[in-house]
Design a protein around this motif. Sequence first.
Motif, PDB file in Angstrom:
ATOM      1  N   ASN A   4       0.821  -1.207   0.000  1.00 29.67           N
ATOM      2  CA  ASN A   4       0.000   0.000   0.000  1.00 29.67           C
ATOM      3  C   ASN A   4       0.860   1.263   0.000  1.00 29.67           C
ATOM      4  O   ASN A   4       0.602   2.211  -0.742  1.00 29.67           O
ATOM      5  CB  ASN A   4      -0.928   0.002   1.209  1.00 29.67           C
ATOM      6  N   SER A   5       1.910   1.276   0.825  1.00 30.77           N
ATOM      7  CA  SER A   5       2.746   2.466   0.915  1.00 30.77           C
ATOM      8  C   SER A   5       3.921   2.446  -0.055  1.00 30.77           C
ATOM      9  O   SER A   5       4.419   3.500  -0.457  1.00 30.77           O
ATOM     10  CB  SER A   5       3.285   2.623   2.344  1.00 30.77           C
ATOM     11  N   HIS A   6       4.373   1.252  -0.432  1.00 35.19           N
ATOM     12  CA  HIS A   6       5.521   1.143  -1.337  1.00 35.19           C
ATOM     13  C   HIS A   6       5.244   0.071  -2.396  1.00 35.19           C
ATOM     14  O   HIS A   6       5.857  -1.000  -2.393  1.00 35.19           O
ATOM     15  CB  HIS A   6       6.795   0.815  -0.563  1.00 35.19           C
ATOM     16  N   PRO A   7       4.301   0.340  -3.285  1.00 31.95           N
ATOM     17  CA  PRO A   7       3.955  -0.656  -4.312  1.00 31.95           C
ATOM     18  C   PRO A   7       5.119  -0.891  -5.266  1.00 31.95           C
ATOM     19  O   PRO A   7       5.939   0.000  -5.508  1.00 31.95           O
ATOM     20  CB  PRO A   7       2.765  -0.004  -5.028  1.00 31.95           C
ATOM     21  N   LEU A   8       5.160  -2.094  -5.813  1.00 34.61           N
ATOM     22  CA  LEU A   8       6.211  -2.480  -6.746  1.00 34.61           C
ATOM     23  C   LEU A   8       5.604  -2.888  -8.074  1.00 34.61           C
ATOM     24  O   LEU A   8       4.522  -3.460  -8.115  1.00 34.61           O
ATOM     25  CB  LEU A   8       7.015  -3.657  -6.183  1.00 34.61           C
ATOM     26  N   ALA A   9       6.305  -2.609  -9.150  1.00 33.95           N
ATOM     27  CA  ALA A   9       5.962  -3.157 -10.460  1.00 33.95           C
ATOM     28  C   ALA A   9       6.981  -4.245 -10.757  1.00 33.95           C
ATOM     29  O   ALA A   9       6.772  -5.410 -10.459  1.00 33.95           O
ATOM     30  CB  ALA A   9       5.959  -2.063 -11.518  1.00 33.95           C
ATOM     31  N   ASN A  10       8.146  -3.850 -11.311  1.00 37.13           N
ATOM     32  CA  ASN A  10       9.227  -4.790 -11.562  1.00 37.13           C
ATOM     33  C   ASN A  10      10.453  -4.368 -10.759  1.00 37.13           C
ATOM     34  O   ASN A  10      10.829  -3.195 -10.781  1.00 37.13           O
ATOM     35  CB  ASN A  10       9.575  -4.805 -13.050  1.00 37.13           C
ATOM     36  N   CYS A  11      11.051  -5.307 -10.056  1.00 37.92           N
ATOM     37  CA  CYS A  11      12.269  -5.036  -9.291  1.00 37.92           C
ATOM     38  C   CYS A  11      13.456  -5.371 -10.187  1.00 37.92           C
ATOM     39  O   CYS A  11      13.831  -6.545 -10.307  1.00 37.92           O
ATOM     40  CB  CYS A  11      12.303  -5.879  -8.018  1.00 37.92           C
ATOM     41  N   HIS A  12      14.043  -4.372 -10.802  1.00 43.01           N
ATOM     42  CA  HIS A  12      14.982  -4.669 -11.873  1.00 43.01           C
ATOM     43  C   HIS A  12      16.393  -4.975 -11.395  1.00 43.01           C
ATOM     44  O   HIS A  12      16.980  -5.971 -11.792  1.00 43.01           O
ATOM     45  CB  HIS A  12      14.995  -3.539 -12.887  1.00 43.01           C
ATOM     46  N   GLN A  18      13.432  -9.520  -9.642  1.00 48.00           N
ATOM     47  CA  GLN A  18      12.727 -10.174 -10.729  1.00 48.00           C
ATOM     48  C   GLN A  18      11.866  -9.199 -11.538  1.00 48.00           C
ATOM     49  O   GLN A  18      11.291  -8.260 -10.988  1.00 48.00           O
ATOM     50  CB  GLN A  18      11.821 -11.289 -10.196  1.00 48.00           C
ATOM     51  N   TRP A  19      11.791  -9.466 -12.813  1.00 48.47           N
ATOM     52  CA  TRP A  19      10.835  -8.811 -13.708  1.00 48.47           C
ATOM     53  C   TRP A  19       9.600  -9.702 -13.805  1.00 48.47           C
ATOM     54  O   TRP A  19       9.691 -10.929 -13.739  1.00 48.47           O
ATOM     55  CB  TRP A  19      11.471  -8.634 -15.098  1.00 48.47           C
ATOM     56  N   ASN A  20       8.431  -9.090 -13.944  1.00 53.54           N
ATOM     57  CA  ASN A  20       7.184  -9.817 -14.184  1.00 53.54           C
ATOM     58  C   ASN A  20       7.023 -10.980 -13.205  1.00 53.54           C
ATOM     59  O   ASN A  20       6.893 -12.136 -13.603  1.00 53.54           O
ATOM     60  CB  ASN A  20       7.154 -10.328 -15.635  1.00 53.54           C
ATOM     61  N   ALA A  21       7.025 -10.638 -11.930  1.00 51.92           N
ATOM     62  CA  ALA A  21       6.953 -11.657 -10.879  1.00 51.92           C
ATOM     63  C   ALA A  21       5.844 -11.326  -9.884  1.00 51.92           C
ATOM     64  O   ALA A  21       6.034 -11.398  -8.681  1.00 51.92           O
ATOM     65  CB  ALA A  21       8.291 -11.789 -10.168  1.00 51.92           C
ATOM     66  N   TYR A  22       4.688 -10.941 -10.429  1.00 47.86           N
ATOM     67  CA  TYR A  22       3.499 -10.660  -9.604  1.00 47.86           C
ATOM     68  C   TYR A  22       3.743  -9.518  -8.623  1.00 47.86           C
ATOM     69  O   TYR A  22       3.218  -9.518  -7.513  1.00 47.86           O
ATOM     70  CB  TYR A  22       3.051 -11.914  -8.864  1.00 47.86           C
ATOM     71  N   HIS A  23       4.582  -8.538  -9.019  1.00 46.78           N
ATOM     72  CA  HIS A  23       4.827  -7.338  -8.207  1.00 46.78           C
ATOM     73  C   HIS A  23       5.461  -7.680  -6.858  1.00 46.78           C
ATOM     74  O   HIS A  23       5.250  -6.974  -5.865  1.00 46.78           O
ATOM     75  CB  HIS A  23       3.534  -6.547  -7.986  1.00 46.78           C
ATOM     76  N   THR A  24       6.252  -8.730  -6.820  1.00 46.96           N
ATOM     77  CA  THR A  24       6.854  -9.153  -5.563  1.00 46.96           C
ATOM     78  C   THR A  24       8.209  -8.484  -5.347  1.00 46.96           C
ATOM     79  O   THR A  24       8.879  -8.058  -6.279  1.00 46.96           O
ATOM     80  CB  THR A  24       7.047 -10.684  -5.531  1.00 46.96           C
ATOM     81  N   ALA A  25       8.598  -8.416  -4.089  1.00 48.40           N
ATOM     82  CA  ALA A  25       9.866  -7.808  -3.679  1.00 48.40           C
ATOM     83  C   ALA A  25      11.018  -8.774  -3.931  1.00 48.40           C
ATOM     84  O   ALA A  25      10.812  -9.957  -4.210  1.00 48.40           O
ATOM     85  CB  ALA A  25       9.786  -7.449  -2.194  1.00 48.40           C
TER      86      ALA A  25
END
Length: 368
Positions: free
Chosen positions: A59-67, A354-361
């Motif tokens: 909620n406070s620090h959403p992720l898309a892709n962790c490159h 990870q890229w394209n990993a369900y927005h995971t850290a």
Amino acid sequence: MMERRDFIKNTAVASALVAAAPVNSFAILHKDVKPDDQIIGQGGYTYKADKGWAKISVNSHPLANCHEMVQDSKGRLIMLGDHTQNNILIFDKSGKLLDYWGTALPGGHGLTISKEGGEDFLLLTDCGWAVDKTGNSYGQSGQVLKTTVDGRLIFAIGHPRTIGVYKDNEPFKPTETAVAPNGDIYVADGYGSDYIIHYDSKGQYIRHFGGHNNTNKEHNLVNAHGITVDTRDKNNPTLVCTSREENCFKIFTMDGKFIKRIDMPGMYVCRAVIDDQNIYAGVCWSKDTGGNRFDYSGFVTILDKDNKVISNPGGSAPVYRSGVLQPTLQAPGSIFQHGHDVCVDEDKNVYVCQWNAYHTAPVKLTRV
């Protein structure tokens, strides 16, 4: 002076979503999924995986892709992603979030750290791909920024066409940088024209090489996704360039002359990360002997001082026949989706972005 959290606010940026996933889903083949705390890897390089390492709220620090991720001189772990609410996240080794900044790099992709005069600096790469609010992707020109660790802009490197290096029909969508011992900067144009562009420490152009049209095809690069300065031989540094679509690394001299290639059959490797005498790399996808590339089939690979694969955490064990590495696939039940980068700390633990990993850290792999 710019406020550090807004230093890129007025910079021309675009996005960092890479090519669309293939139709085939390798995950369908893996129904016997194991617990997240499985021990993974082989050959003495084994790890316990912790998917809950990062202590952040979506909620406070959403992720898309962790490159990508690097470690600074204070031991902090700095991650670059492409969510413009927080492009940069800074963690301690326990996964506690210490700081965050950056709101205008929708193409946040490459992250390199350099040390100059006792101070750490970052090179951030925006690859020039973005997704609008309706979910449609679009492209702009990419850029490279040099900043302090807390976000103060030092300088920017824009499109090489502005200095007469690129032709009008050659796109510039950089994916990675590397910094030489003398401070020279190398930019990998991995989603654009596949050149490696060599600048001095101030961002002044020196040369470029790679691309697609060399007489010797080994000098070509196909998806020059990553670049690393290899200083394992202190007297003879070289450049390790990723040619991801060819499933290999290509080694060049510091002035761009081809030396050799390291074939990684079946593995779509990202940048090489040097730690001691080993090379570590994220694998975004893997493919079988028939050439079928599978979605959600990434892992991590580790090479020794002789550039021989010794462990594949999340992947199948390396197999050599007559000295030739055989194609490598993701292991059944792997916790990874698309490995994009790794960072190795002083305890030899590995942090996987990870890229394209369900927005995971990022996932922490603790050496066991």
